[in-house]
Design a protein around this motif. Structure first.
Motif, mmCIF file in Angstrom:
data_model
loop_
_atom_site.group_PDB
_atom_site.id
_atom_site.type_symbol
_atom_site.label_atom_id
_atom_site.label_comp_id
_atom_site.label_asym_id
_atom_site.label_seq_id
_atom_site.Cartn_x
_atom_site.Cartn_y
_atom_site.Cartn_z
ATOM 1 N N GLN A 174 36.793 14.497 66.676
ATOM 2 C CA GLN A 174 37.962 13.720 66.196
ATOM 3 C C GLN A 174 39.079 13.514 67.480
ATOM 4 N N ARG A 175 39.633 12.073 66.851
ATOM 5 C CA ARG A 175 40.613 11.941 67.805
ATOM 6 C C ARG A 175 41.562 11.413 66.776
ATOM 7 N N PRO A 176 42.959 11.734 66.878
ATOM 8 C CA PRO A 176 44.547 11.353 65.961
ATOM 9 C C PRO A 176 44.365 10.300 66.194
ATOM 10 N N LEU A 177 44.807 9.210 65.607
ATOM 11 C CA LEU A 177 45.328 7.803 65.571
ATOM 12 C C LEU A 177 46.655 7.494 64.571
ATOM 13 N N PRO A 178 47.399 6.471 65.292
ATOM 14 C CA PRO A 178 49.165 6.448 65.359
ATOM 15 C C PRO A 178 49.459 6.850 63.533
ATOM 16 N N ALA A 179 48.947 6.184 62.410
ATOM 17 C CA ALA A 179 49.459 7.107 61.540
ATOM 18 C C ALA A 179 48.721 7.832 61.396
ATOM 19 N N ALA A 180 49.911 8.143 61.101
ATOM 20 C CA ALA A 180 49.630 10.186 60.067
ATOM 21 C C ALA A 180 48.421 10.319 59.853
ATOM 22 N N GLY A 181 47.936 11.451 59.559
ATOM 23 C CA GLY A 181 46.827 12.029 58.974
ATOM 24 C C GLY A 181 45.532 11.678 58.929
ATOM 25 N N THR A 182 45.472 9.984 59.870
ATOM 26 C CA THR A 182 44.483 9.423 60.328
ATOM 27 C C THR A 182 43.817 9.960 61.285
ATOM 28 N N TYR A 183 42.370 9.303 61.789
ATOM 29 C CA TYR A 183 41.538 9.902 62.984
ATOM 30 C C TYR A 183 40.516 9.698 62.655
ATOM 31 N N ARG A 184 40.172 9.394 64.182
ATOM 32 C CA ARG A 184 38.889 8.236 64.864
ATOM 33 C C ARG A 184 37.899 9.455 64.816
ATOM 34 N N LEU A 185 36.851 9.738 64.083
ATOM 35 C CA LEU A 185 35.465 10.520 63.743
ATOM 36 C C LEU A 185 34.375 10.306 64.302
ATOM 37 N N GLU A 186 34.008 10.521 65.417
ATOM 38 C CA GLU A 186 32.434 9.914 65.696
ATOM 39 C C GLU A 186 31.656 11.547 66.117
ATOM 40 N N ALA A 187 30.558 10.952 65.309
ATOM 41 C CA ALA A 187 29.152 11.999 64.717
ATOM 42 C C ALA A 187 28.064 10.774 65.100
ATOM 43 N N ARG A 188 26.596 12.058 65.671
ATOM 44 C CA ARG A 188 25.610 11.724 65.583
ATOM 45 C C ARG A 188 24.641 12.588 65.012
ATOM 46 N N GLY A 189 24.045 11.756 64.743
ATOM 47 C CA GLY A 189 22.657 13.793 64.138
ATOM 48 C C GLY A 189 21.035 13.001 63.693
ATOM 49 N N PHE A 190 21.046 13.652 62.424
ATOM 50 C CA PHE A 190 19.529 12.753 61.646
ATOM 51 C C PHE A 190 18.927 12.883 60.902
ATOM 52 N N CYS A 191 17.632 12.432 60.506
ATOM 53 C CA CYS A 191 17.320 13.424 59.262
ATOM 54 C C CYS A 191 15.955 13.124 59.139
ATOM 55 N N THR A 192 15.842 13.847 58.446
ATOM 56 C CA THR A 192 13.994 15.012 58.363
ATOM 57 C C THR A 192 13.523 14.526 57.640
ATOM 58 N N GLN A 193 14.266 14.276 56.081
ATOM 59 C CA GLN A 193 13.558 13.786 55.011
ATOM 60 C C GLN A 193 13.877 12.147 54.364
#
Length: 254
Positions: A174-193
């Motif tokens: 996560q990286r904070p953005l200029p607006a209070a309480g907002t973040y850039r959230l980056e994620a990667r993953g997979f599903c097994t089912q």
């Protein structure tokens, strides 16, 4: 206006005189030319835009208004990618421009909820909603359980994993953005089912996914049966998308 041409009457020829054929021909040609010029002037005067400034470009009053392009993150680095198979087939690679995303906190189980969709024109109008368990404001994470709902907007087709045991987020930052309480959230993953059809039959497997979107920790949603408030990212999601996201959350307990 019909042009009027005046002819000067010649004195009658004297006894024994004959009109000159050459003079008659010249007079006739002059009359025809004068008549043609008069018609041309009248036609030009009747044409729209014949007045001064007729070379100006057409007025834009009837042109459609230009609308701003939707964008996931104001910083320009949002995206969503996924490999989808089964009842829905797609290889998704949505850039920041033209992608709508939103995110908020959720309470049961505690974590965050994020959604992604294309603004318009996609072959399949898909909305992806992820519920990530245990994610806290500004904190990174690994091996995070993910509940996934896929909604085919404009239809009654909804697919859900019905829990956070079938999909996993490998890494999250996560990286904070200029607006209070907002973040850039980056994620990667997979599903097994796969995600099962909430209504009817069919399964959808999202074998891999990765995204970067917005989460507003100052806006909280409610769980199944409630009406969560949504934070807009960039142009934000439309009312229809918000309603579908709420329906997905209610149907799959995101």
């Amino acid at each position: 206006m019909i042009p009027v041409i005046f002819f000067r009457r010649r004195p009658a020829p004297g006894p024994g005189s004959q009109p000159c054929p050459i003079r008659l021909a010249v007079a006739l040609v002059a009359a025809v030319l004068s008549l043609g010029a008069a018609f041309r002037e009248a036609a030009c005067a009747a044409e729209p835009g014949a007045a001064a400034g007729s070379n100006a470009p057409p007025a834009a009053a009837g042109a459609p208004a230009t609308t701003a392009t939707a964008a996931c993150l104001p910083s320009g680095d949002g995206y969503f990618r996924a490999h989808v198979g089964g009842a829905l087939e797609a290889v998704i690679d949505w850039p920041n421009s033209g992608t709508r995303c939103e995110g908020e906190i959720k309470s049961s189980p505690p974590g965050v909820r994020l959604s992604f969709q294309r603004a318009a024109g996609a072959a399949q109008d898909l909305l992806f909603v992820f519920g990530l368990t245990g994610v806290a404001e500004g904190k990174p994470g690994r091996a995070i359980g993910a509940n996934l709902t896929i909604i085919v907007q404009g239809t009654d087709r909804i697919f859900g994993t019905l829990g956070d045991k079938r999909c996993t987020v490998d890494s999250l930052a996560q990286r904070p953005l200029p607006a209070a309480g907002t973040y850039r959230l980056e994620a990667r993953g997979f599903c097994t089912q796969p995600a099962h059809a909430v209504r009817g039959t069919g399964d959808v497997l999202v074998s891999t996914f990765e995204f970067a979107g917005l989460v507003n920790y100052g806006v909280s949603g409610t769980d199944a049966g409630g009406s969560p408030a949504h934070a807009n990212a960039g142009a934000g999601a439309g009312a229809g998308a918000g309603a579908d996201m709420r329906a997905g959350a209610a149907a799959t307990s995101l």
